[in-house]
Design a protein around this motif. Structure first.
Motif: not given
Length: 437
Positions: A262, A266-268, A335, A258-259, A264, A270-271, A255-256
């Protein structure tokens, strides 16, 4: 070992002093919360019960989502003898006893549902031991696991059982459990609305954990309702599920990555935070970021790799927790950087071609000639020193005689690679001009 295998008779009602989670166990499949996709009329389990015929299944899901309860209720629903064992406490001798008893009951027309908790704990040889008894119908196997069956269970066993996925309990399902707990105890939880929401969030989809926390709250005499801060002080903080040998670990890494890919931030972040707060070593995360900087950013922003290595030096120098900010900085830089996997694709293409053509000799003009003999046989003959050529570019030919020039590296039209592409195009044009001349 008689107490290991449960009882054929319906289990007695739990005593009044039993844990709240036991006292609230559903008495019918319709009372199971959060798994309607399986237990509802259109779900796999619902259809089996309606048909009165149960096949072997593997229940895969997080802790506290109802795997054990569903197995017990399935036996009741289709009229099977229920036997439960745990792979943690059982061995080959225990399994032989279970199978022998199941075969005896089968002769008298009564089939057995064998529930194996944490079935992934059995080794491959032990798992193979189930096969003949599942195939001939001596037992209907219901296994429960928190781990990915495709990694932990034998292919032969998986081919004989249907894998059913249980979901983490959502907020509505968890709130239903709290409402049932309040009805059973005859009093509401001493929480305001925000604290109730915080309690549900802290369970992270685990119904058993939630009810254990609720039981603690019921046991404490409080003068006023707790707010989220008061709840946090009173109850222990739930530790995130993060086992380095298990699937959840690799899910967060994926998840890290791919975030980041991509773009992102914020998502990166978070993970990244999920990994670090769960106890992951920051240096491991930094190794993943360094790899990402090379694989997914490359020359679109050469500073990304430098930033990641600088973050590694900063963390080495400061340690935790101060040095973790440098890890965050590197994560955000990656990111938000322009992305290119051109270098990664070029590496794979070049390595593949090198393996296929590894014995071809480079052209003589670029061979080293440290001895007179090597010069006499042509090594280095016709080489042009590029710094002496116009524009610092000779346009020489550098490929083996039996090989056409290849294009491994194709820079993208983003970031610094856009300038690289322009430079490469200029060289290519000049090379063609020199060849024509």
């Amino acid at each position: 070992m008689a107490d290991l295998f449960g009882d054929e008779a319906p289990p007695p009602l739990p005593p009044a002093n039993a844990p709240l989670a036991d006292r609230l166990r559903p008495a019918a499949l319709g009372e199971v919360v959060g798994q309607d996709h399986l237990t509802g009329p259109e779900g796999a389990i619902g259809r089996m019960v309606a048909a009165g015929k149960l096949s072997s299944i593997i229940l895969w899901g997080p802790p506290g989502t109802g795997k054990t309860t569903i197995a017990r209720l399935l036996a009741d629903a289709v009229g099977l003898r229920y036997v439960q064992i745990s792979a943690v406490f059982s061995g080959v001798a225990d399994l032989k006893k279970v199978f022998a008893e199941a075969r005896d009951h089968a002769r008298s027309g009564r089939r057995t549902l064998l529930f194996v908790d944490e079935i992934h704990r059995f080794n491959r040889a032990q798992q193979d031991g189930f096969l003949p008894y599942v195939e001939d119908g001596t037992v209907t196997l219901v296994g429960a696991t928190t781990e990915n069956p495709s990694f932990e269970l034998n292919a032969a066993l998986l081919s004989r059982a249907q894998v059913l996925i249980l979901h983490r309990l959502d907020a509505a399902a968890l709130d239903t459990l709290l409402t049932r707990a309040e009805a059973l105890t005859g009093r509401p939880l001493p929480l305001d609305e925000d604290a109730r929401a915080a309690l549900i969030a802290s369970a992270d989809g685990d119904g058993r954990f939630l009810l254990n926390q609720a039981e603690t709250l019921f046991s404490i005499a409080l003068d006023a309702l707790l707010d989220p801060a008061g709840l946090s002080h009173l109850l222990q903080r739930r530790v995130a599920v993060y086992d380095k040998d298990r699937e959840g670990y690799y899910n967060l890494i994926s998840a890290l990555h791919k975030s980041l890919r991509g773009s992102d931030p914020q998502a990166a972040l978070y993970y990244l935070a999920r990994m670090l707060t769960a106890g992951e070593q920051p240096l491991y995360v930094l190794r993943r970021l360094v790899r990402f900087a090379s694989e997914d950013i490359g020359l679109a922003d050469p500073q990304a790799l430098i930033q990641c290595l600088a973050a590694k030096d900063a963390y080495d120098f400061l340690g935790s927790p101060e040095g973790e900010l440098a890890v965050v900085q590197a994560c955000l830089y990656c990111a938000t950087a322009p992305k290119s996997n051109a270098a990664y694709r070029a590496q794979k293409a070049a390595f593949r071609t090198a393996r296929e053509t590894g014995s071809l000799m480079p052209p003589e003009n670029i061979l080293n000639a440290p001895t007179r003999l090597m010069k006499d046989i042509g090594y280095g003959r016709g080489y042009t020193y590029d710094h002496d050529a116009q524009d610092g570019f000779s346009g020489d030919h550098y490929w083996p005689a039996d090989m056409e020039p290849q294009r491994f590296y194709e820079p993208v039209d983003r970031g610094y690679e856009k300038r690289i592409a322009e430079r490469m195009a200029w060289w290519e044009e000049k090379r063609e001009t020199l060849r024509r001349d």
